[in-house]
Design a protein around this motif. Sequence first.
Motif, mmCIF file in Angstrom:
data_model
loop_
_atom_site.group_PDB
_atom_site.id
_atom_site.type_symbol
_atom_site.label_atom_id
_atom_site.label_comp_id
_atom_site.label_asym_id
_atom_site.label_seq_id
_atom_site.Cartn_x
_atom_site.Cartn_y
_atom_site.Cartn_z
ATOM 1 N N UNK A 39 50.617 30.013 41.472
ATOM 2 C CA UNK A 39 49.987 29.065 42.387
ATOM 3 C C UNK A 39 50.065 27.649 41.834
ATOM 4 N N UNK A 40 50.242 26.701 42.725
ATOM 5 C CA UNK A 40 50.338 25.300 42.327
ATOM 6 C C UNK A 40 48.975 24.788 41.868
ATOM 7 N N UNK A 41 48.973 23.997 40.778
ATOM 8 C CA UNK A 41 47.766 23.324 40.279
ATOM 9 C C UNK A 41 46.604 24.302 40.099
ATOM 10 N N UNK A 42 46.892 25.484 39.574
ATOM 11 C CA UNK A 42 45.872 26.524 39.474
ATOM 12 C C UNK A 42 44.691 26.094 38.610
ATOM 13 N N UNK A 43 44.951 25.665 37.380
ATOM 14 C CA UNK A 43 43.858 25.271 36.483
ATOM 15 C C UNK A 43 43.083 24.099 37.050
ATOM 16 N N UNK A 44 43.809 23.168 37.643
ATOM 17 C CA UNK A 44 43.155 21.996 38.219
ATOM 18 C C UNK A 44 42.245 22.376 39.390
#
Length: 322
Positions: free
Chosen positions: A19-24
């Motif tokens: 997934x894109x930008x998961x941690x963010x």
Amino acid sequence: MPICCSDWVFDGMEYAHKPVLLDECLDALAVREDGIYVDGTLGRGGHSLEIVRRLTTGRLIGIDRDGAALDTAPIRLEGHMDKVTLVRGNFGDITAILERLGVMGVDGMLFDLGVSSPQLDDASRGFSYLQDAPLDMRMDQSASLTAYEVVNGWSGEELKRILWQYGEERYSSSIAAAILRTRQQAPIQTTGQLVEIIQAAMPARARREKQHPAKRSFQAIRIAVNDELGQVERMLDCVLPLLNRRGRLAVISFHSLEDRLVKTAFSAWAQGCTCPPDFPMCVCGNRPKVRLVSRKPITAGEKELIENPRARSAKLRVAEKL
């Protein structure tokens, strides 16, 4: 301009959903173990999985208009489905969806506005200009409007408008005219035919550009078929009252049209007094409704861009309800 929300990344053993930008996104939502959260664009469930892993007594509501996404979600979210409610629907109808579920307020919402890679890579869906397929482009395959109807039934002026407005295609007039000429002879049936028409309508120098000549036009038609900007507008019009106090709203956009809508709404919500600066006291009574968690959009770091180049245009904006 990338238009998807995620990619398949080779991890040395197999291809895994990234997934894109998961941690963010997880930082943005500040997930509480007892909170109620909405993933308004479930997709392959990558964001949802990490949210639900952080819940104990909380709940996740996963929404998607693509039936295939909902069919695969129980596999992706295996072991956590007792904390998940799946809903087939459009995130623009979020108020009605939550009312139907008897949910009065939520602690966080995530909306990933891109098209998922599996949708793009499935040739039968007709999203890709790199594979020949029937003109479809529907995210919800029960919907009536397809790319075939747009390309073969919409007027030349309307085609020109969407190509320019949604695709920022500078040769929109030439491409719309070429579509009209071709369909007068016979209907345009496939993505391959459409690509040939677009390329032939563009000057040679445009066909030599790094970006595929049909990319902007396909984006425009896809947006029109799925009413993507209308869904974003409807969501932004109604989402704020659905958040509990200190609830977080996180939105990932992939092109300037979407991001402009989100930025404008967030800025309006965060604005306080609108009285002229020379007024001795406030008479408008306006108070900020949200706190912007980040003044500038959050974008992917270099590590993520190496693993997933499609994340390059992703922008995450986050607001917290006051």
